[in-house]
Write an enzyme that holds these catalytic residues in place. Structure first.
Site, PDB file in Angstrom:
ATOM      1  N   CYS A 191       0.843  -1.182   0.000  1.00  0.00           N
ATOM      2  CA  CYS A 191       0.000   0.000   0.000  1.00  0.00           C
ATOM      3  C   CYS A 191       0.873   1.225   0.000  1.00  0.00           C
ATOM      4  CB  CYS A 191      -0.911   0.005   1.214  1.00  0.00           C
ATOM      5  SG  CYS A 191      -1.955   1.447   1.257  1.00  0.00           S
ATOM      6  N   GLU A 370       5.258  -0.499  -5.080  1.00  0.00           N
ATOM      7  CA  GLU A 370       5.565   0.738  -4.356  1.00  0.00           C
ATOM      8  C   GLU A 370       6.179   1.780  -5.278  1.00  0.00           C
ATOM      9  OE1 GLU A 370       4.411   1.185  -1.446  1.00  0.00           O
ATOM     10  OE2 GLU A 370       3.714  -0.865  -1.443  1.00  0.00           O
TER      11      GLU A 370
END
Length: 1595
Positions: A191, A370
């Site tokens: 995330c 990421e």
């Protein structure tokens, strides 16, 4: 794995110690362990050495055609294997830097700047068996993998037996076990951390400053992401220091492959420029379990270690931290986080960083995910419409689903996000190519480097091994942990063996060695122009091309160049009554539920991100971002004077010629590209001194600009603006004076200013309709002056555009001499707008471009020199570099004419040859004799020969090149034995929650394959465990628990937008076929207590009308008659007040002391007259009388439900009658089918107005009936719509009424209404007016109106007095505070202001302040803010100058350490001029020959000031004064000459004519020429001082 991640097998094999020591391999991971003794041989198989390190292999020049080769030979299971290997020079670049840091001390940092060339690639050969690929590292013995007979074999040295000089080092060779087939899905996740609003605002501000430099088209350019990779101490501890470097490069190579996938839509290269391995914890880098803190610490640390300047080889654009720490979202939980990064942080020095947790080879997907956040990519489905469909896997999905056989790719939204990020110019740092010292990736497929057992050890620890026959390894990797098989639902990486002669590639099991051919992408043709995005008001059409002919495949290059073009269309204005384009886009969400309700959405302007769609529900203040980008053609700034529009989510500038980024502007009267010559200023003064009310001052026409309206002097009068419609005011109309501020008037903005009593109105215009200026007289008028600018009348009418071709100016001559060509280009011109796009002009009438010659004078002659040829000898004297030298003259751009050498006599002739390599001695060579006989009669022996150095040059022979003197010889085989060394297990592991199958695991017994009935089901998103499904239990001793988890990728973006701004009623109840909220549902008292029901609670608020079904309270055993109730109109004054006169006060007006709606008995409103509170009155309403008979109301449907919309009726049996008792309350009731009156024991307080339409009736006084009806009262329950009163009061008042009579039973039985006789002399009686229903605003007053006989029919209806009328005391006023302005200073102490107005709460109309004085105190209009101290600005080093000379610009990054906390006025400049010197430099020629062989001579060379752009010499040498002037002469041959008596010269040794020619050519200075031509070349005079010791003038 991933389609597009096709790693070339011809590159890196194994870095040193990739497989780890032999003792670390578990015995179950090896099969057929053998001991071999490899030796180094030549190409023919002749023995060279026991030493396996190929020291003779030296890296040659980069331009060498092929690398050096090495050959090895070994005996394996009776077969002689020959390895033919070649150096792999592409694994690491020459400038590769690998830092190993210890104890945070720079003195203990070990920097490896070069690596040995011991990484080899090639093949293995066997005379009988089929050979295959080999990847071997020979740095310390042979270590790597090779294929033989379609099987994988690993080779590595035996650690227990060190190498002995003169003996072959023993190695072990073992096979890799094959695996079965598997199949399942997998999940993983990361995330991104959302970027701060300050960063986003900073980027938007930077974008606006760069608008002029940005092109209007979308260009595809190669981007290079220079990456720093840091492996922490936990990684080193887990993998081991020698292995971690190769492991990290393998991971980054997989990441680079993901970014080469064509689905990303951009050519992006991930390049590692620096690798830092932390053996100990860094002092300034604190890595903890808390993910947020770790990311913050790492971002700060990587900024400090970054090299300054993009041109530095180790400068990085982004940094990646790899750690074995178990990352947690917060301090201690949840700990399923795998990665963290800043959204859109790339190229920002403090935010271009990410952290990823190492979980084995799937770490590559976490790093790619990421890094995608750093490119500004949001999760799929978050703020976009790219949520994963089913289980289609995307890299940026919040939870990655790896479907079988489908590789991970980039979604359409990810491609649009990253394209928008790059088109905005936010990736400028990615434009520079990496400098030398870039790390090359190992390009062997990772599955070749790491077999399935090694992959299991990376994930689960040293004791883990691959579980065979559980699933297809290309889909899901299952590993043993103790006695159970676990899986993280990851597929094995590409290159993993999946069967005999097969490996995994892109999720499929394909033949081993299969590598798809690399295909570079190619552009398709331009598409047709799209449909205009708008039907009016400036739309956009686009044409684009795709990189699809062909699509890049298998690491092929993506297309570079322009990919999208735009053109404006439908320029005509939209009708004024049409909602704005942004409003239309918001209204598309009106039909979508938001927090359980439907809303009407209106747009909200957002200056920071003008091209995002922000809307809010009508009448609510909270805003939501509904779309990441508005539709093309949406104005960037609604309501402003701006043509800028949004295209692909980027605000583009539009000129007045309606061309993108044309820069065309209007003059002060609106002429595009005009010079103001057609402008006319009108100035007038209104001087009437007296007037009443609103008086016209003057008219401002449509199209007016630069408007100024002001009072000549202070006065108490007020300026007002209205349209041509007398009832439509823009400002200060309706006797209401508004506050200072900006007001939208006639399509433009007027600024209203009042200082004291002096008023001013200004506007830039243009107005879209005429505007009347008015003056509201309060006193004598000193005068009103107004002026405006408008185009002259002759040009005011709209004329059709006229387009024509015009020639532009002549271009600059490209040459200064020798004849050049000038061109005169054509432009399409519009009469008013000037130069426009050529598409507007007729191409058939386009004239030809003009050409003419220029600078035809001949150029001066000059020497032309060719390239130096290679040296004629590689060693020893007599070698020369030679080149051609000609005298030429330029006669054109690309044409030279050869001249005689004499034409260049004014210039020194360049040298045509110079000696070379005379200082390099030629080497000696080795000579060898014949081989002797073999020393043995069987087996392996030795034969010898003599080797001598043939020294004829005086240079010793090179020992490294000395041929061998001994070699093996092999006769008939002799018997010998081998020995086997058993080893332990090694590897790596991790502990994290994962999906596992419990299996009775035996490492030596294969796990049985599940039956077809137990085939895996698709993975569910939930964590529920289905323990009862028999299909999940495989037969035999294997049982599957299937504990599933799905939190590898945790979504940090919590949905905080669902906070309610009002109560949400999402729970609905189905009542009678209608869905209603729960607070409206009928109440259900106990079945033994029937309760009369009034209107449904909440019906007034929800606006629900109609009949309510009764609560199921009555059973067949109940003897209490049901009470029929219906809903009634909400407002009791509806029959008396018009819509305009209805009570209006505060936004929600309620009548005081009145319970509304009143109780309803089967459609009849019940109330109590003031004279007799105990009478229950029934209102007659003939319109609500149903046409069906009374008996029809009791009909039931087959399921027992009543038919029709009404409630169950009363039973037909009459009420029993008994004499009335004075102590009991009695109530009249007409028992008609539509009206029932009951005694409740309560007093019902209703609106007195209704009593004018009510009549008293009497109910029976049967005590039994009263007991039944009063049951709810005795049990303490009450109807929601009735207000109870004490029973004592009820009984007392009822005894006073003599008109109470019992009902006739016949009336009840017949169901007919009671007929009352008309009364004589009846008249209307009125009561006193009530107080106004409101204290402010529009309310109502009412009074009782009744007939004196008690029956309204006895009185004349036409003379009935008015029962109600409206009242208005004063406006409802309240202070209305606006939003606080931006703080005047972000730090150091500032202030913020806001507008506070007194407004009418009814329509928010501004009022004078005295209206609000009785209420609360006026809110403050100013407050302190920005009190925190200011921080110093951070400045980076200056970047490279944009121009090498002639004046360029340098840029640097200027940012605030904490956005918003720096003084803006002290912000340093981010640009400065540089390299302002002219584009000239000194050019020097080679040094000439020394003027004397001894005794001091002079060497000279040519020094010229040359223009680097034209290549010609400058006449004025001062133009090169910015550089130091190079010396044009230097002393030489300074040694003293030997005093030798010169020999007497009798005659020239050479022919006289030849010596004369040499003398004329100036060769007499050469000693050899002077000795041969002693008569023609007299000796040098020693009496004249040499000019070599004098400084030659610069000019």
């Amino acid at each position: 794995m991933h389609r597009g991640l096709n790693l070339l097998l011809i590159l890196c094999a194994l870095a040193p110690h990739v497989l780890g020591p032999a003792s670390g391999l578990p015995t179950e991971g090896r099969a057929g362990l053998d001991i071999v003794h490899p030796v180094r041989v030549d190409a023919g198989g002749s023995f060279l050495s026991y030493e396996l390190w190929p020291r003779v292999l030296r890296k040659r020049d980069v331009s060498a055609a092929q690398a050096s080769s090495a050959f090895y030979q070994l005996q394996y299971q009776g077969r002689e294997l020959l390895f033919n290997l070649t150096t792999n020079p592409y694994l690491l670049a020459p400038g590769f830097v690998s830092e190993i840091r210890r104890r945070s001390n720079l003195s203990n940092v070990h920097i490896q700047t070069s690596v040995p060339t011991c990484h080899l690639l090639g093949d293995v050969q066997d005379p009988e068996l089929e050979g295959g690929f080999a990847a071997i590292s020979a740095c310390d013995g042979l270590r790597g993998v090779f294929q033989l007979s379609n099987e994988d074999y690993f080779i590595e040295p035996l650690d227990e037996v060190p190498a002995q000089p003169g003996h072959a080092q023993p190695h072990m060779v073992y096979k890799h076990k094959r695996s079965g087939q598997q199949d399942d899905s997998r999940t993983s996740g990361t995330c991104g951390v959302q970027g701060s609003p300050e960063l986003k605002h900073q980027r938007e501000h930077w974008e606006q400053r760069q608008q002029k430099r940005r092109q209007q088209r979308s260009i595809s350019k190669e981007k290079w992401v220079e990456t720093l990779v840091v492996a922490d101490s936990k990684m080193v501890e887990y993998h081991g220091q020698p292995q971690v470097e190769s492991y990290v490069l393998t991971i980054m190579n997989m990441v680079a492959g993901l970014y080469h996938d064509p689905s990303i839509g951009n050519p992006i290269h991930i390049t590692v420029v620096r690798l830092i391995i932390l053996e100990d914890e860094e002092k300034d880098l604190k890595i903890t379990h808390h993910a947020d803190d770790t990311l913050k610490n790492f971002c700060r640390w990587q900024k400090n270690v970054n090299m300054k300047g993009d041109d530095h080889p180790q400068h990085h654009d982004t940094a990646i931290l790899l750690t074995r720490k178990d990352l947690c979202a917060t301090m201690n939980h949840p700990c399923e986080t795998l990665g963290l990064s800043h959204v859109a942080g790339l190229c920002h020095p403090q935010l271009s960083c990410s952290v990823s947790e190492d979980t084995g080879l799937p770490l590559a997907f976490t790093v790619a995910h990421e890094l995608g956040h750093s490119f500004g990519i949001q999760h799929d489905g978050t703020g976009n419409d790219c949520e994963s469909i089913g289980k289609r896997p995307f890299i940026m999905s919040p939870q990655l689903l790896y479907d079988r056989g489908i590789p991970l790719t980039w979604s359409r939204c990810s491609r649009e996000y990253i394209t928008r990020f790059l088109d905005r110019g936010w990736g400028l740092c990615l434009d520079d190519r990496p400098s030398k010292g870039v790390i090359n990736f190992p390009s062997v497929l990772p599955g070749v480097l790491y077999d399935v057992n090694h992959q299991c050890r990376l994930q689960y620890g040293p004791s883990s091994a691959y579980c065979e026959d559980v699933d297809n390894v290309c889909y899901t990797l299952w590993c043993s942990v103790g006695t159970t098989c676990h899986s993280k639902m990851d597929a094995a990486v590409d290159g993993t063996s999946c069967g005999k002669n097969k490996w995994c590639l892109n999720g499929e099991c394909v033949p081993e060695g299969f590598q798809p051919e690399t295909v570079d992408g190619g552009w398709s043709g331009w598409s047709a122009w799209s449909v205009c995005s708008r039907s009016c008001g400036v739309g956009v059409r686009s044409s684009e091309r795709q990189c699809t002919q062909p699509v890049p495949k298998n690491k092929g290059k993506y297309c570079v160049g322009e990919r999208k073009r735009y053109r404006l269309c439908n320029l005509q204005a939209c009708p004024p009554d049409r909602p704005s384009f942004r409003h239309t886009q918001c209204s598309q969400f009106d039909s979508m539920l938001y927090k359980g309700k439907l809303h009407k959405w209106v747009p909200v302007l957002n200056d920071e991100n003008p091209c995002e769609l922000h809307c809010r529900p009508f009448n609510y203040s909270n805003r939501e971002k509904l779309r990441d980008a508005v539709m093309d053609g949406t104005p960037c700034y609604q309501g402003r004077i701006s043509r800028d529009i949004c295209i692909d989510g980027i605000c583009k500038k539009v000129g007045c010629d309606f061309e993108l980024d044309s820069g065309a502007e209007e003059d002060r009267c609106g002429v595009c590209r005009g010079d103001g010559s057609t402008c006319h200023t009108v100035s007038r003064t209104f001087k009437e001194a007296e007037g009443m009310g609103y008086v016209d001052v003057g008219l401002i026409p449509a199209g007016a600009r630069e408007i100024l309206i002001e009072e000549v002097a202070e006065a108490a009068n007020f300026l007002a603006l209205r349209s041509e419609d007398p009832d439509k005011y823009f400002l200060n109309g309706g006797w209401t004076i508004q506050w200072n501020g900006d007001y939208q008037v006639a399509g433009t903005t007027f600024t209203y200013t009042r200082k004291g009593n002096w008023e001013t109105l200004t506007s830039p215009g243009p107005t879209t309709e005429p505007v009347w200026i008015q003056l509201l007289f309060q006193e004598r008028n000193p005068g009103v002056h107004y002026k405006y600018t408008i185009q002259r009348a002759s040009h005011s009418e709209a004329q059709p555009p006229e387009f024509s071709w015009h020639y532009g100016p002549w271009s600059k001559c490209p040459v200064t001499c020798g004849t050049g060509v000038q061109r005169q280009s054509l432009y399409c011109m519009e009469k008013q707008a000037g130069i426009v796009d050529e598409g507007h002009c007729d191409h058939l009438s386009r004239p030809r471009d003009r050409k003419r010659k220029c600078n035809e004078e001949p150029c001066p002659a000059r020497w032309w020199v060719g390239d130096w040829q290679p040296c004629s000898r590689s060693c020893g004297p007599g070698g020369f570099f030679r080149r051609a030298v000609f005298c030429t003259r330029s006669v054109g751009l690309d044409e030279q004419r050869a001249l005689e050498p004499s034409a260049c006599g004014h210039l020194p002739r360049p040298l045509a040859e110079i000696p070379c390599y005379h200082y390099v001695a030629c080497p000696s060579s080795w000579g060898v004799g014949n081989w002797s006989q073999c020393s043995v009669t069987c087996g392996a022996g030795i034969r010898q020969r003599s080797v001598l150095c043939i020294n004829n040059t005086g240079v010793p022979c090179d020992g490294a090149e000395r041929p061998i003197t001994e070699t093996f010889c092999f006769l008939q085989p002799c018997q010998y034995s081998t020995y086997i060394v058993d080893t332990g297990a090694s590897g790596s592991g991790s502990s994290s929650p994962e999906l596992f199958n419990e299996v009775d695991f035996d490492p030596h017994q294969p796990v049985p394959r599940p039956s077809p009935a137990s085939s895996p089901k698709p993975v569910s998103i939930s964590n529920a465990i289905d323990e009862e499904d028999p299909e999940l239990d495989p037969p035999g001793p294997v049982f599957v628990d299937d504990f599933y988890y799905d939190y590898n990728f945790i979504n940090f973006h919590e949905d905080l937008s669902y906070g309610s701004f009002e109560e949400s009623h999402s729970d609905l109840v189905d009542i009678g076929g209608q869905t209603v909220p729960p607070h409206i549902r009928p109440t259900e008292p106990p079945s033994d207590s029937p309760v009369p029901t009034a209107g449904a609670p909440g019906a007034e608020e929800e606006g629900i009308q109609g009949s309510w079904s009764p609560s199921p309270l009555l059973s067949e055993a109940s003897h209490s008659p049901p009470v029929l109730l219906e809903n009634t109109p909400v407002n009791p004054l509806a029959n008396f007040l018009t819509e305009e006169e209805s009570p209006i006060g505060a936004p929600e007006l309620g009548l005081p002391s009145v319970s509304w709606p009143p109780a309803s008995v089967d459609g009849m409103v019940t109330s109590v007259a003031p004279g007799n509170p105990d009478e229950l009155l029934v209102r007659e309403d003939t319109q609500s009388q149903p046409s069906t008979p009374w008996s029809d109301r009791n009909k039931l449907s087959k399921d027992g439900n009543p038919l029709g919309p009404t409630s169950p009726a009363l039973p037909k049996s009459p009420f029993p009658t008994q004499p009335s008792s004075p102590s009991n309350s009695t109530t009249q009731a007409s028992l008609s089918p539509d009206a029932v009156e009951v005694s409740t024991g309560w007093n019902v307080a209703l609106d007195p107005v209704l009593e004018a339409d009510l009549k008293p009736v009497h109910a029976p006084t049967d005590p039994g009936l009263l007991d039944q009806i009063q049951t709810p009262h005795t049990e303490g329950t009450q109807s929601p719509g009735l207000l109870p009163r004490p029973a004592q009061e009820t009984q007392t008042n009822s005894s006073k009424d003599p008109a109470v009579q019992p009902l006739q039973p016949s009336l009840v039985e017949d169901g007919a209404p009671t007929d009352l006789l008309p009364a004589k002399n009846a008249s209307w009686q009125v009561g006193n007016w009530s107080q106004c229903s409101t204290t402010c605003g529009l309310g109502a007053i009412w009074r009782l109106v009744r007939c004196s006989s008690g029956n309204d029919e006895d009185c004349t209806l036409s003379s009935r007095p008015q029962p109600a009328r409206h009242c208005h005391l004063r406006p409802c006023a309240a202070w209305r505070a606006g939003n606080w302005s931006k703080c005047s200073r972000n730090c150091g102490g500032g202030s913020a202001t806001r507008d506070v107005q007194c407004v009418d709460t009814r329509d928010l109309r501004p009022l004078r302040p005295f209206h609000c004085q009785p209420g609360p105190t006026k809110p403050p209009t100013r407050q302190l803010c920005g009190t925190q101290p200011c921080l110093p600005w951070y400045t980076s080093s200056w970047r490279e100058c944009s121009e090498a000379c002639g004046g360029g610009e340098q840029q640097r990054l200027v940012t605030c350490p904490e956005p918003g906390l720096c003084e803006e006025s002290l912000r340093p400049n981010n640009t400065r001029p540089c390299n302002t010197h002219p584009c000239t430099q000194w050019v020097v020629g080679p040094w000439g020959q020394c003027s004397a062989p001894c005794g001091g001579g002079v060497q000279r060379r040519l020094v010229k000031c040359v223009n680097t752009q034209t290549g010609l010499a400058e006449e004025d040498s001062d133009l090169c004064s910015h550089e130091a002037w190079p010396e044009s002469s230097r002393p030489c041959a300074t040694e003293d000459c030997e005093l030798v008596e010169p020999s007497r010269c009798e005659r020239d040794r050479l022919p006289f004519n030849f010596c004369e020619t040499l003398r004329l050519l100036g060769r007499c200075q050469l000693p050899t020429i002077r000795a041969q031509c002693c008569r023609s070349c007299p000796p040098l005079s020693r009496g004249v001082p040499s000019r070599g010791h004098q400084r030659v003038a610069r000019r």
